[in-house]
Design a protein around this motif. Structure first.
Motif, PDB file in Angstrom:
ATOM      1  N   ALA A 127       0.814  -1.218   0.000  1.00  0.00           N
ATOM      2  CA  ALA A 127       0.000   0.000   0.000  1.00  0.00           C
ATOM      3  C   ALA A 127       0.844   1.264   0.000  1.00  0.00           C
ATOM      4  O   ALA A 127       0.365   2.338  -0.366  1.00  0.00           O
ATOM      5  CB  ALA A 127      -0.940   0.008   1.207  1.00  0.00           C
ATOM      6  N   MET A 128       2.093   1.160   0.415  1.00  0.00           N
ATOM      7  CA  MET A 128       3.005   2.297   0.436  1.00  0.00           C
ATOM      8  C   MET A 128       3.934   2.324  -0.766  1.00  0.00           C
ATOM      9  O   MET A 128       4.601   3.330  -1.018  1.00  0.00           O
ATOM     10  CB  MET A 128       3.854   2.272   1.710  1.00  0.00           C
ATOM     11  CG  MET A 128       3.088   2.445   3.014  1.00  0.00           C
ATOM     12  SD  MET A 128       2.508   4.169   3.302  1.00  0.00           S
ATOM     13  CE  MET A 128       0.802   4.049   2.736  1.00  0.00           C
ATOM     14  N   ASP A 129       4.009   1.237  -1.511  1.00  0.00           N
ATOM     15  CA  ASP A 129       5.001   1.076  -2.571  1.00  0.00           C
ATOM     16  C   ASP A 129       4.535   1.752  -3.857  1.00  0.00           C
ATOM     17  O   ASP A 129       3.741   1.205  -4.622  1.00  0.00           O
ATOM     18  CB  ASP A 129       5.253  -0.418  -2.806  1.00  0.00           C
ATOM     19  CG  ASP A 129       6.497  -0.677  -3.638  1.00  0.00           C
ATOM     20  OD1 ASP A 129       7.295   0.259  -3.833  1.00  0.00           O
ATOM     21  OD2 ASP A 129       6.679  -1.820  -4.079  1.00  0.00           O
ATOM     22  N   LEU A 130       5.040   2.963  -4.112  1.00  0.00           N
ATOM     23  CA  LEU A 130       4.682   3.719  -5.305  1.00  0.00           C
ATOM     24  C   LEU A 130       5.515   3.254  -6.490  1.00  0.00           C
ATOM     25  O   LEU A 130       6.658   2.824  -6.342  1.00  0.00           O
ATOM     26  CB  LEU A 130       4.889   5.215  -5.066  1.00  0.00           C
ATOM     27  CG  LEU A 130       4.118   5.826  -3.894  1.00  0.00           C
ATOM     28  CD1 LEU A 130       4.358   7.324  -3.807  1.00  0.00           C
ATOM     29  CD2 LEU A 130       2.621   5.534  -4.009  1.00  0.00           C
ATOM     30  N   ARG A 131       4.944   3.402  -7.700  1.00  0.00           N
ATOM     31  CA  ARG A 131       5.605   2.830  -8.869  1.00  0.00           C
ATOM     32  C   ARG A 131       5.889   3.838  -9.972  1.00  0.00           C
ATOM     33  O   ARG A 131       7.033   4.072 -10.316  1.00  0.00           O
ATOM     34  CB  ARG A 131       4.733   1.692  -9.421  1.00  0.00           C
ATOM     35  CG  ARG A 131       4.599   0.489  -8.501  1.00  0.00           C
ATOM     36  CD  ARG A 131       5.913  -0.277  -8.461  1.00  0.00           C
ATOM     37  NE  ARG A 131       6.166  -0.872  -9.761  1.00  0.00           N
ATOM     38  CZ  ARG A 131       7.188  -0.526 -10.554  1.00  0.00           C
ATOM     39  NH1 ARG A 131       8.046   0.384 -10.181  1.00  0.00           N
ATOM     40  NH2 ARG A 131       7.364  -1.104 -11.721  1.00  0.00           N
ATOM     41  N   GLN A 132       4.868   4.425 -10.584  1.00  0.00           N
ATOM     42  CA  GLN A 132       5.088   5.303 -11.735  1.00  0.00           C
ATOM     43  C   GLN A 132       4.233   6.563 -11.632  1.00  0.00           C
ATOM     44  O   GLN A 132       3.123   6.523 -11.103  1.00  0.00           O
ATOM     45  CB  GLN A 132       4.771   4.576 -13.048  1.00  0.00           C
ATOM     46  CG  GLN A 132       5.751   3.455 -13.377  1.00  0.00           C
ATOM     47  CD  GLN A 132       5.429   2.815 -14.720  1.00  0.00           C
ATOM     48  OE1 GLN A 132       4.318   2.325 -14.927  1.00  0.00           O
ATOM     49  NE2 GLN A 132       6.381   2.807 -15.629  1.00  0.00           N
ATOM     50  N   LEU A 133       4.756   7.647 -12.184  1.00  0.00           N
ATOM     51  CA  LEU A 133       4.066   8.937 -12.209  1.00  0.00           C
ATOM     52  C   LEU A 133       3.892   9.362 -13.658  1.00  0.00           C
ATOM     53  O   LEU A 133       4.861   9.395 -14.421  1.00  0.00           O
ATOM     54  CB  LEU A 133       4.874   9.980 -11.441  1.00  0.00           C
ATOM     55  CG  LEU A 133       4.365  11.421 -11.463  1.00  0.00           C
ATOM     56  CD1 LEU A 133       3.013  11.528 -10.753  1.00  0.00           C
ATOM     57  CD2 LEU A 133       5.384  12.357 -10.811  1.00  0.00           C
ATOM     58  N   PHE A 134       2.645   9.688 -14.037  1.00  0.00           N
ATOM     59  CA  PHE A 134       2.318  10.130 -15.392  1.00  0.00           C
ATOM     60  C   PHE A 134       1.711  11.534 -15.319  1.00  0.00           C
ATOM     61  O   PHE A 134       0.851  11.795 -14.469  1.00  0.00           O
ATOM     62  CB  PHE A 134       1.316   9.181 -16.037  1.00  0.00           C
ATOM     63  CG  PHE A 134       1.823   7.776 -16.217  1.00  0.00           C
ATOM     64  CD1 PHE A 134       2.414   7.386 -17.406  1.00  0.00           C
ATOM     65  CD2 PHE A 134       1.698   6.846 -15.194  1.00  0.00           C
ATOM     66  CE1 PHE A 134       2.874   6.089 -17.580  1.00  0.00           C
ATOM     67  CE2 PHE A 134       2.156   5.544 -15.363  1.00  0.00           C
ATOM     68  CZ  PHE A 134       2.752   5.166 -16.556  1.00  0.00           C
ATOM     69  N   VAL A 135       2.107  12.410 -16.221  1.00  0.00           N
ATOM     70  CA  VAL A 135       1.600  13.780 -16.240  1.00  0.00           C
ATOM     71  C   VAL A 135       1.412  14.217 -17.690  1.00  0.00           C
ATOM     72  O   VAL A 135       2.246  13.916 -18.552  1.00  0.00           O
ATOM     73  CB  VAL A 135       2.561  14.762 -15.536  1.00  0.00           C
ATOM     74  CG1 VAL A 135       1.932  16.164 -15.468  1.00  0.00           C
ATOM     75  CG2 VAL A 135       2.916  14.284 -14.135  1.00  0.00           C
TER      76      VAL A 135
END
Length: 347
Positions: free
Chosen positions: A47-55
């Motif tokens: 639940a804390m493990d972030l993966r990718q950011l898209f903008v």
């Protein structure tokens, strides 16, 4: 009207339709490649493990999506934040409005914060807060314009639309996404930034001040041509998971895309992530359910299921539209032929 003109008109209409972003919790092709990627499993808690950011952006709005390794329809106690520096200087925030143990080093201190919680279904814009730093203090400006969440065993996607005017109509952004718990003094637990893992987070330590960089650059372009101004692209595709909340769009992965776990789709099937190395699947390291909260989420962790399904956006077929346009042209032509006056023969 010739067939060529009809087909050209259809292409123009479809092109415009494809340029229109839909906030549905799906990373569409319009985002392009990820602006930043964080390694999978650098936080054992899914639940804390972030993966990718898209903008991306169009003429009036910023669209932002990020992926989480966990199934937020089930494991939904976390909070998620994006800091935005719109001025490229050191004049931004020196503290967090939710009183989290988080700070940003120079020179990209944020002027805006968008924060969200997922433990009060159904998920939408009302589960977000937009804050602005001005004159040495944070002021809550309201919320994002649109928000959507999709979740599945293979991962989750949170997506927002924010009017550019609500961010001061910037020409560039420096941003960073981070996860945190529901305790008042919890720090950041994972981040998405470029370069990745350039912060001081420590496994199991929920109290020490987390210092972020907020240094992922996004150039806002007129007409919606925004992108990574420094060429920062990562994966060779976009995640297409979670549209139906049960493993993606009919279990498929977008052509040429990647799964939420970052691996390349080889057999066309969306598969849930396995546990990361060292992840026993328990709640070790999470703050207590009785921990105080100060943010808009306000609820302790509960296993209350997910009511976050979003409506599926209709998909447009170029060939179908072209066929319909051609059929309409032929019918109109036939109608004109039937109504044409035929001269009488000479007597």
């Amino acid at each position: 009207m010739s067939r060529t003109l009809v087909a050209l008109g259809v292409l123009l209409v479809v092109g415009r339709a494809e340029a229109q972003m839909t906030v549905d919790g799906v990373v569409e092709a319009g985002y392009g490649q990820a602006l930043a990627t964080d390694p999978m499993g650098d936080n054992a808690d899914a639940a804390m493990d972030l993966r990718q950011l898209f903008v991306t952006n169009d003429a009036t709005s910023l669209y932002l999506a990020f992926t989480v390794r966990g199934d937020l329809g089930v494991d939904k106690w976390g909070k998620y934040v994006v800091y935005l520096d719109t001025t490229n200087d050191t004049m931004g925030a020196t503290k967090d409005p939710w009183q989290r143990s988080v700070a940003v080093s120079d020179p990209h201190k944020p002027e805006y914060m968008i924060a969200t919680w997922v433990d009060q279904p159904p998920y939408g814009a009302a589960r977000t807060e937009l804050w602005r730093w001005n004159a040495g203090t944070w002021t809550k400006q309201g919320q994002v314009a649109e928000a959507a969440l999709t979740s599945a065993a293979g991962g989750s996607i949170i997506e927002w639309r924010i009017p550019l005017a609500d961010l001061g109509s910037p020409t560039a952004l420096w941003l960073e996404a981070w996860s945190t718990g529901n305790g008042t003094k919890d720090n950041a637990r994972d981040t998405i930034n470029s370069p990745p893992d350039d912060w001081n987070g420590k496994a199991g330590d929920w109290a020490s001040l987390a210092t972020l960089k907020c240094s992922t650059l996004y150039a806002v372009k007129a007409g919606g041509d925004g992108g990574a101004a420094d060429g920062a692209t990562v994966d060779a595709g976009v995640a297409d998971a979670g549209r139906d909340g049960a493993g993606g769009r009919d279990g498929r992965v977008a052509d040429g895309g990647v799964k939420l776990d970052g691996s390349t789709a080889t057999d066309g099937a969306m598969k849930p992530d396995g546990p990361a190395a060292g992840d026993a699947g328990g709640d070790a390291g999470k703050p207590s359910d009785a921990a105080p909260t100060v943010d808009g989420g306000g609820l302790p962790r509960k296993k209350e299921g997910c009511g976050c399904a979003t409506a599926e956006a209709p998909e447009v077929s170029l060939l179908a539209l072209a066929a319909l346009a051609l059929l309409g042209w032929r019918r109109a032509r036939a109608q004109r032929s039937r109504t044409r006056v035929t001269p009488s023969p000479p007597s």
